[in-house]
Scaffold this active site. Structure first.
Site, mmCIF file in Angstrom:
data_model
loop_
_atom_site.group_PDB
_atom_site.id
_atom_site.type_symbol
_atom_site.label_atom_id
_atom_site.label_comp_id
_atom_site.label_asym_id
_atom_site.label_seq_id
_atom_site.Cartn_x
_atom_site.Cartn_y
_atom_site.Cartn_z
ATOM 1 N N ASP A 40 0.860 -1.188 0.000
ATOM 2 C CA ASP A 40 0.000 0.000 0.000
ATOM 3 C C ASP A 40 0.887 1.227 0.000
ATOM 4 O O ASP A 40 2.064 1.138 0.363
ATOM 5 C CB ASP A 40 -0.943 -0.007 1.239
ATOM 6 N N ASP A 62 4.146 1.680 -4.230
ATOM 7 C CA ASP A 62 3.193 2.318 -5.132
ATOM 8 C C ASP A 62 3.077 1.399 -6.347
ATOM 9 O O ASP A 62 4.048 1.219 -7.095
ATOM 10 C CB ASP A 62 3.723 3.699 -5.529
ATOM 11 N N SER A 141 -15.505 -3.994 -10.465
ATOM 12 C CA SER A 141 -16.623 -3.374 -9.748
ATOM 13 C C SER A 141 -17.872 -3.512 -10.599
ATOM 14 O O SER A 141 -17.776 -3.608 -11.829
ATOM 15 C CB SER A 141 -16.339 -1.887 -9.525
ATOM 16 N N TYR A 154 -13.508 6.199 -13.355
ATOM 17 C CA TYR A 154 -13.430 5.044 -12.435
ATOM 18 C C TYR A 154 -14.084 3.820 -13.087
ATOM 19 O O TYR A 154 -13.516 2.730 -13.102
ATOM 20 C CB TYR A 154 -14.130 5.375 -11.105
ATOM 21 N N LYS A 158 -12.395 0.219 -14.225
ATOM 22 C CA LYS A 158 -12.876 -1.079 -13.726
ATOM 23 C C LYS A 158 -13.343 -1.977 -14.871
ATOM 24 O O LYS A 158 -13.202 -3.194 -14.817
ATOM 25 C CB LYS A 158 -13.980 -0.857 -12.691
ATOM 26 N N VAL A 187 -19.842 -1.098 -1.386
ATOM 27 C CA VAL A 187 -19.389 -1.794 -0.177
ATOM 28 C C VAL A 187 -18.965 -0.747 0.851
ATOM 29 O O VAL A 187 -18.321 0.253 0.505
ATOM 30 C CB VAL A 187 -18.173 -2.707 -0.483
HETATM 31 N N1 LIG Z 1 -16.009 0.004 -1.699
HETATM 32 C C1 LIG Z 1 -16.778 -0.211 -2.745
HETATM 33 O O1 LIG Z 1 -17.956 0.220 -2.804
HETATM 34 C C2 LIG Z 1 -16.276 -1.026 -3.910
HETATM 35 C C3 LIG Z 1 -17.218 -1.542 -4.821
HETATM 36 C C4 LIG Z 1 -16.776 -2.263 -5.903
HETATM 37 C C5 LIG Z 1 -15.415 -2.503 -6.079
HETATM 38 N N2 LIG Z 1 -14.527 -1.988 -5.191
HETATM 39 C C6 LIG Z 1 -13.096 -2.244 -5.437
HETATM 40 O O2 LIG Z 1 -12.606 -3.061 -4.379
HETATM 41 C C7 LIG Z 1 -11.217 -2.778 -4.151
HETATM 42 C C8 LIG Z 1 -10.977 -2.490 -2.682
HETATM 43 O O3 LIG Z 1 -11.699 -1.298 -2.370
HETATM 44 P P1 LIG Z 1 -11.946 -0.756 -0.902
HETATM 45 O O4 LIG Z 1 -13.328 -0.285 -0.902
HETATM 46 O O5 LIG Z 1 -11.479 -1.742 0.104
HETATM 47 O O6 LIG Z 1 -10.976 0.545 -0.935
HETATM 48 P P2 LIG Z 1 -10.138 1.305 0.189
HETATM 49 O O7 LIG Z 1 -10.057 2.723 -0.243
HETATM 50 O O8 LIG Z 1 -10.652 1.016 1.532
HETATM 51 O O9 LIG Z 1 -8.685 0.630 0.005
HETATM 52 C C9 LIG Z 1 -7.917 0.841 -1.152
HETATM 53 C C10 LIG Z 1 -6.450 0.922 -0.764
HETATM 54 O O10 LIG Z 1 -5.671 1.085 -1.972
HETATM 55 C C11 LIG Z 1 -4.543 1.869 -1.620
HETATM 56 N N3 LIG Z 1 -3.894 2.462 -2.798
HETATM 57 C C12 LIG Z 1 -4.344 3.530 -3.532
HETATM 58 N N4 LIG Z 1 -3.446 3.832 -4.480
HETATM 59 C C13 LIG Z 1 -2.409 2.941 -4.358
HETATM 60 C C14 LIG Z 1 -1.183 2.755 -5.051
HETATM 61 N N5 LIG Z 1 -0.823 3.550 -6.083
HETATM 62 N N6 LIG Z 1 -0.368 1.746 -4.669
HETATM 63 C C15 LIG Z 1 -0.711 0.957 -3.622
HETATM 64 N N7 LIG Z 1 -1.864 1.091 -2.925
HETATM 65 C C16 LIG Z 1 -2.695 2.071 -3.284
HETATM 66 C C17 LIG Z 1 -5.128 2.940 -0.702
HETATM 67 O O11 LIG Z 1 -4.114 3.588 0.036
HETATM 68 C C18 LIG Z 1 -6.096 2.119 0.135
HETATM 69 O O12 LIG Z 1 -5.480 1.684 1.332
HETATM 70 C C19 LIG Z 1 -10.887 -1.592 -5.075
HETATM 71 O O13 LIG Z 1 -10.273 -2.094 -6.240
HETATM 72 C C20 LIG Z 1 -12.244 -0.998 -5.403
HETATM 73 O O14 LIG Z 1 -12.244 -0.317 -6.641
HETATM 74 C C21 LIG Z 1 -14.920 -1.270 -4.103
#
Ligand SMILES: NC(=O)c1ccc[n+]([C@@H]2O[C@H](COP(=O)([O-])OP(=O)(O)OC[C@H]3O[C@@H](n4cnc5c(N)ncnc54)[C@H](O)[C@@H]3O)[C@@H](O)[C@H]2O)c1
Length: 260
Positions: A40, A62, A141, A154, A158, A187
């Site tokens: 992360d 990153d 997503s 976004y 996805k 979520v």
């Molecule tokens: N939360 C939702 O509603 C939802 C719905 C559908 C899909 N998703 C997908 O599920 C996955 C997890 O989402 P989440 O809701 O747990 O998100 P979150 O924001 O809680 O966690 C995402 C993490 O990614 C890290 N990150 C961002 N840029 C980065 C980089 N360049 N290198 C390394 N790490 C990096 C962030 O620091 C963060 O800790 C994502 O791919 C998201 O698109 C989420």
């Protein structure tokens, strides 16, 4: 809790595990006996994920930096052993109406959500394919399958993750590696705040946000059933069918809900 509660001997990489679903999966898998490496950019988030958990190591990486990703994967495999699973959860989600959405921000979304995913794929998957085993989990997503206003870049990132993963799966269909593409509805994680801080589509208020554990459990079920798509959330799978056969119906609903 997931069906496979014994993960001894597994070495799992989770990107974006400093928060949300990645963090939850990381902590679950360690409790089940796996060695988990979390990548992360958020150091504070990494520290919180690791707090009080045995078998969890964190790496400030990153994922848009391919050289850094390759070096960290090589190091983690030399320390923990060959990877048996990769969960691609890292992403960002600022929203905006396409013509008003800052150019650099739009490129950043593609660079992290899709470009970073390419980097992790190329740094981890060849080894799993060569060994003939492993689980490769892509977080796309429902936004990548069902269009809504304000989610333009976004949703495009996805959709790219979903298509790339589908082709990857079929190109490696007899490799022994299991692939799933995760397409949940909304979520309850910190990610949502990024959209709320920009613009929040009314379409996303149509149901209660899912519990993150539900998505992690659905992934396990789909893996164990030998399937590919994870459609967490009531109506997600049906929505994708309606979208395919009657796209006008989806757009009619979107326009009506957003009011333009
Ligand atoms: N939360 C939702 O509603 C939802 C719905 C559908 C899909 N998703 C997908 O599920 C996955 C997890 O989402 P989440 O809701 O747990 O998100 P979150 O924001 O809680 O966690 C995402 C993490 O990614 C890290 N990150 C961002 N840029 C980065 C980089 N360049 N290198 C390394 N790490 C990096 C962030 O620091 C963060 O800790 C994502 O791919 C998201 O698109 C989420």
């Amino acid at each position: 809790m997931s069906a496979s509660s014994d993960r001894k001997g597994q070495v799992i990489l989770i990107t974006g595990g400093g928060s949300g679903m990645g963090r939850l999966a990381a902590r679950n898998f360690c409790q089940q006996g796996a060695l988990v490496a979390v990548f992360d950019v958020n150091e504070e988030g990494l520290a919180e994920t690791a707090q009080g958990v045995e078998g969890l190591s964190t790496w400030k990486v990153d994922i848009t930096d391919f050289a850094a990703v390759q070096a960290a994967v090589a190091e983690l495999e030399s320390k923990l052993g060959p990877l048996t699973g990769v969960y691609n959860a890292a992403a960002i989600m600022p929203f905006g109406k396409i013509l008003e959405h800052n150019n650099a921000v739009q490129h950043k979304v593609m660079d992290i959500n899709f470009g970073g995913f390419i980097n992790i794929t190329q740094a981890t998957l060849p080894g799993m394919v060569a060994r003939g085993r492993g689980d490769f989990i892509s977080f796309a997503s429902s936004a990548g399958l069902l269009p809504i206003m304000y989610a333009g870049v976004y949703a495009a990132s996805k959709a790219a993750v979903a298509m790339y993963t589908e082709i990857l799966y079929h190109e490696n269909i007899n490799s022994g590696v299991r692939f799933v593409c995760v397409c949940p509805a909304v979520v309850k994680t910190p990610l949502l705040q990024q959209a709320k801080d920009t613009v929040w589509p009314k379409m996303l208020d149509q149901g209660a946000p899912l519990d993150p554990q539900e998505v992690i459990d659905d992934i396990e079920t789909v893996l164990n059933n030998g399937k590919f798509w994870v459609y967490s959330g009531k109506g997600t799978e049906t929505g994708t069918r309606i979208r395919r056969f009657f796209p006008g119906l989806i757009w009619k609903q979107v326009h009506k809900t957003e009011g333009f």
